[in-house]
Design a protein around this motif. Structure first.
Motif, short mmCIF file in Angstrom:
data_model
loop_
_atom_site.label_atom_id
_atom_site.label_comp_id
_atom_site.label_asym_id
_atom_site.label_seq_id
_atom_site.Cartn_x
_atom_site.Cartn_y
_atom_site.Cartn_z
N TRP A 194 0.84 -1.20 0.00
CA TRP A 194 0.00 0.00 0.00
C TRP A 194 0.87 1.24 0.00
CZ3 TRP A 194 -2.05 3.16 4.45
CH2 TRP A 194 -3.04 4.05 4.02
N SER A 195 0.53 2.20 -0.83
CA SER A 195 1.35 3.42 -0.97
C SER A 195 1.21 4.36 0.22
CB SER A 195 0.95 4.16 -2.25
OG SER A 195 -0.39 4.62 -2.12
N ASP A 197 -0.43 2.06 -5.48
CA ASP A 197 0.18 0.98 -4.71
C ASP A 197 1.34 0.38 -5.50
OD1 ASP A 197 -1.73 1.46 -2.84
OD2 ASP A 197 -2.92 -0.33 -3.24
#
Length: 199
Positions: A72-73, A80
């Motif tokens: 997950w970014s 992402d």
């Protein structure tokens, strides 16, 4: 990003090494390895391009494979990230390892030690202890397996990660998809680590 010819190159290498090759995880490795740290991160976890060699007389089962997962970014605006890496895995009764996790030590780990998070250090090998974070449940048993030979090996060969549990051993460099031209060398290195940590 995975090179379009990677599967073909690895299939050819498997033939040269007398390994089997499978594009997908036909052996059910992912559920078998889910208790390891490496396989607890991210989502959309996947194992592909598996080279495998079983040797009944010498009692080991070796697999080299590409593992990927989505990280997950941290925000909706950023995409992402897909993480790819190559893993050496061996299952053998020659091992009998404690639960352990060796990883390159980061600044975050050093800060964690100041806050009381434990790291197994070796007074006689300060360089190793500065380069790596070693953790696990049974410190005495882990110290027994980390002989001078093992400590010297990882002092010289930096940035690798090792996870051990019973008859299972994982060896990899986090976030590094090893080029197909270097897979045979990676396999030889994995065999070295297996030899060092085997009983």
């Amino acid at each position: 990003m995975v090179h379009p010819y990677r599967s073909r190159n690895l299939a050819e290498l498997a033939q040269q090494l007398n390994f089997s090759f499978s594009e997908e995880d036909d052996y059910g490795l992912l559920p078998q390895l889910r208790d390891f740290q490496l396989f607890s991160e991210g989502r959309n976890r996947s194992i592909k391009r598996v080279l495998r060699h079983q040797h009944g007389l010498m009692d080991f089962d070796i697999a080299i494979f590409d593992y990927s997962y989505t990280r997950w970014s941290g925000s909706k605006s950023n995409k992402d990230k897909q993480i790819y890496q190559t893993v050496f895995f061996v299952q053998s009764q020659q091992l009998g390892l404690p639960e352990m996790y060796l990883q390159p030590e980061t600044l975050l780990h050093k800060l964690g030690e100041l806050l009381g998070f434990k790291d197994i250090d070796f007074v006689r090998f300060p360089k190793f202890s500065g380069q790596y974070r070693l953790t696990g449940g049974d410190e005495e048993y882990i110290r027994h397996h980390f002989t001078d030979e093992v400590l010297n090996y990882f002092t010289v060969n930096k940035e690798w990660s090792v996870e051990g549990l019973g008859f299972y051993l994982l060896f990899y460099r986090k976030g590094w998809l090893i080029p197909s031209a270097e897979i045979e060398r990676f396999y030889r290195r994995g065999r070295e680590v297996f030899g060092l940590l085997g009983e």
